[in-house]
Write a protein that holds these residues in place. Structure first.
Motif, PDB file in Angstrom:
ATOM      1  N   SER A  80       1.040  -0.777  -0.008  1.00 17.95           N
ATOM      2  CA  SER A  80      -0.108  -0.099   0.121  1.00 17.95           C
ATOM      3  C   SER A  80       0.667   1.121  -0.282  1.00 17.95           C
ATOM      4  O   SER A  80       0.896   2.362  -0.717  1.00 17.95           O
ATOM      5  CB  SER A  80      -0.949   0.092   1.122  1.00 17.95           C
ATOM      6  OG  SER A  80      -2.008  -0.701   1.379  1.00 17.95           O
ATOM      7  N   ASP A 137      -6.487  -1.656  -4.628  1.00 18.84           N
ATOM      8  CA  ASP A 137      -5.845  -2.035  -3.277  1.00 18.84           C
ATOM      9  C   ASP A 137      -6.425  -3.201  -2.630  1.00 18.84           C
ATOM     10  O   ASP A 137      -7.620  -2.369  -1.674  1.00 18.84           O
ATOM     11  CB  ASP A 137      -4.823  -1.017  -2.603  1.00 18.84           C
ATOM     12  CG  ASP A 137      -4.204  -1.600  -1.267  1.00 18.84           C
ATOM     13  OD1 ASP A 137      -3.647  -3.162  -1.522  1.00 18.84           O
ATOM     14  OD2 ASP A 137      -3.675  -0.398  -0.479  1.00 18.84           O
ATOM     15  N   GLU A 138      -6.500  -4.829  -2.703  1.00 19.84           N
ATOM     16  CA  GLU A 138      -7.119  -5.424  -2.348  1.00 19.84           C
ATOM     17  C   GLU A 138      -9.144  -5.156  -2.444  1.00 19.84           C
ATOM     18  O   GLU A 138      -9.354  -4.850  -1.703  1.00 19.84           O
ATOM     19  CB  GLU A 138      -8.176  -5.422  -0.658  1.00 19.84           C
ATOM     20  CG  GLU A 138      -6.331  -5.663   0.214  1.00 19.84           C
ATOM     21  CD  GLU A 138      -5.818  -6.028   1.205  1.00 19.84           C
ATOM     22  OE1 GLU A 138      -6.678  -6.401   1.800  1.00 19.84           O
ATOM     23  OE2 GLU A 138      -4.790  -5.425   2.445  1.00 19.84           O
ATOM     24  N   GLY A 149      -2.337  -2.794   6.917  1.00 22.02           N
ATOM     25  CA  GLY A 149      -4.372  -3.356   6.959  1.00 22.02           C
ATOM     26  C   GLY A 149      -3.967  -4.440   7.420  1.00 22.02           C
ATOM     27  O   GLY A 149      -4.674  -4.703   8.188  1.00 22.02           O
TER      28      GLY A 149
HETATM   29 MG   LIG Z   1      -1.584  -2.372   2.201  1.00 20.28          MG
END
Ligand SMILES: [Mg+2]
Ligand SMILES: Nc1ncnc2c1ncn2[C@@H]1O[C@H](COP(=O)(O)OP(=O)(O)OP(=O)(O)O)[C@@H](O)[C@H]1O
Length: 498
Positions: free
Chosen positions: A44, A165-166, A398
């Protein structure tokens, strides 16, 4: 294929953390590049640098072979890069058109040209396959639809590199399928998609190439024909991960959690009854929206139970009161841990000890040393990546934030542990740690009930599975009856074939 974006030797440090130690990679025209790595590997951080959210300490970015640097997101967007954050950023009270053109509204005679704006917005919504009016408020859409709007917005900025991102971590499987189709279409149109995910199955299916980060550095790259589960895991964790599910059947003890005729405000309108014994790990399967989270929330008292009786070790407690539930021995690790379980301005230690501190206090005095030792034990046990216990929780990656919420509930020594999607957003190594922890707690006599949308996880970890469909339990499968087909049949509303 030509290199569109060249990332060269990027470094980035935060106090106490070297997040990126000279990372390089190329993003080619019209490819899906997956970037994978363990929690805290730097994924990230790198994406935020590409999107102009934060500057690198050193290193170079080249766009079509010309050096570029971004001091804000607008500059990166103007260049052709759009980042879709995991936490979507739409304004819920604005229309889709207004969201798409926020800050870039077309004007006519000094006024916002509403007609042009809606007409343009409709064009982009159509491109992403979203069939709703541009006047709809963003807050009325599902997460999957909101994501489609974010992609439409990126297209309207003429994005050439789209970073996700995810993106699938809170999508239903149907919504995820839609997203995959859209990604393939974008690639065909020449857009480069940078795709971050912990779900290696998705990566194998979608990616043209894979870049692996480990501890803020390049750990390797895979071309299309080299992409497979084992190769990805080896590069991510630096070793083979063998036995993936450590599951063992533990001797069953007495019934610990007994739920009788529970009716929950919202979806669960048919009375639900079941039991979980000490030492037992019960999986709750079903499609997204089946009512599984609602059941867990009602048990903990954060959602209204309209009827029903719940006992822990034979003692009932007042429903609708989380304090009573926690006192009775329940713990719930929620699905959306970053929002529901974490106090982001507080430190890692404060977050970890917040529920269990009372248990350790003596004569009304907090046991600071005990608290610290307890926090330290979770940081080690769950391999939470943080420079120290006093780090502000918001600064953790995260996946590491998720682990904190997990650790905090474990420390409270629950009798009944409710887990909602326990491994969502955590990397493959941490997944194993969480599975081992579930095993250990079960062996100590804890009753565990976990909701999971990952079929493999239910098959791998459950002694028994309850399957829900549209607010009711459609069946129960013992370990020997567990199979993907049996679960699916019940999840779509069929009746158990005993
Ligand atoms: Mg991340
Ligand atoms: N603003 C910040 N302040 C301090 N440390 C930070 C900050 N942002 C990131 N970090 C640290 O940088 C490291 C890399 O974090 P990053 O969020 O990039 O990881 P990630 O690969 O995205 O992990 P995950 O899979 O868990 O999302 C982590 O150790 C994280 O705690």
């Amino acid at each position: 294929m030509a290199v569109r974006l060249k990332i060269h030797e990027i470094t980035k440090s935060f106090p106490g953390v070297k997040a990126l130690r000279g990372v390089s990679m190329d993003v080619m025209e019209g490819e899906v590049l997956a970037v994978i790595g363990e929690n805290g590997a730097g994924k990230s951080t790198l994406m935020k640098i590409l999107a102009g959210v934060q500057p690198p300490d050193s290193g170079e970015l080249r766009w079509n072979d010309k050096p570029v640097s971004f001091s804000n997101t607008a500059e990166s967007q103007a260049c052709g890069i759009s980042l879709i954050h995991q936490e979507l950023n739409l304004a819920g009270n604005l229309s889709l058109a207004a969201n798409i053109f926020l800050g870039r509204e077309p004007h006519r005679f000094g006024w916002i040209d509403e007609r042009a704006m809606h007409k343009e917005a409709a064009k982009y919504l159509e491109q992403v396959g979203l069939n709703v009016s541009t006047k709809t408020l963003a807050g009325e859409l599902s997460i999957g639809q909101q994501q489609q709007v974010e992609i439409a917005k990126a297209l309207s900025c003429n994005a050439k590199v789209l970073i996700m991102d995810e993106p699938t971590s809170s999508l239903s499987s149907g919504e995820a399928e839609k997203l995959f189709r859209l990604i393939v279409q974008l690639r065909e149109r020449g857009v480069s998609v940078v795709y971050i995910s912990h779900r290696l199955g998705e990566v194998a299916r979608l990616a043209d190439r894979v870049e692996v980060l480990r501890d803020g550095a390049n750990a390797g790259r895979l071309n299309k024909q080299e992409i497979n589960h084992q190769a990805m895991v080896r590069l991510m964790v630096g070793r083979e991960l063998s036995q993936y599910f450590p599951h063992q059947a533990h001797p069953l003890r007495d019934v610990r959690l007994k739920v009788e005729n529970l009716v929950v405000a919202g979806r669960v309108s048919h009375p639900v009854s079941f039991e979980v014994r000490g030492g037992e790990i019960v999986g709750m399967a079903g499609l997204v929206g089946a009512g599984r989270t609602e059941v867990l929330e009602a048990l903990l008292g954060v959602r209204t139970a309209l009827a029903g009786k719940v006992t822990v070790d034979g003692k009932s407690y007042t429903l609708g009161n989380p304090k009573a539930a926690i006192h009775a021995g329940l713990a719930l690790v929620p699905e959306d841990r970053r929002h529901q379980g974490l106090m982001t301005p507080m430190s890692v230690e404060e977050n970890l000890v917040v529920v269990s501190s009372d248990q350790r206090s003596r004569f009304g005095w907090l046991d600071r040393r005990g608290d610290r030792a307890a926090a330290q034990s979770q940081v080690e046990g769950l391999k939470i990546k943080t420079p120290h216990l006093q780090q502000t929780a918001a600064f953790l990656s995260g996946g590491n934030q998720q682990k904190i919420v997990f650790g905090k509930w474990i420390l409270n020594k629950p009798k009944v542990l409710l887990l909602d999607e326990p491994t969502r957003g955590v990397d493959i190594g941490a997944k194993q740690e969480i599975y081992s922890l579930m095993e250990k707690l079960a062996s100590e006599g804890v009753a565990i009930l976990f909701v999971s949308s990952e079929m493999e996880e239910v098959l791998g970890m459950a002694d028994r599975a309850l399957v829900m469909h549209e607010g009711r339990i459609t069946g129960e499968l013992s370990r020997s009856q567990l199979s993907e087909e049996a679960i699916m049949e019940l999840a779509v509303g069929g009746v158990a074939a005993h």
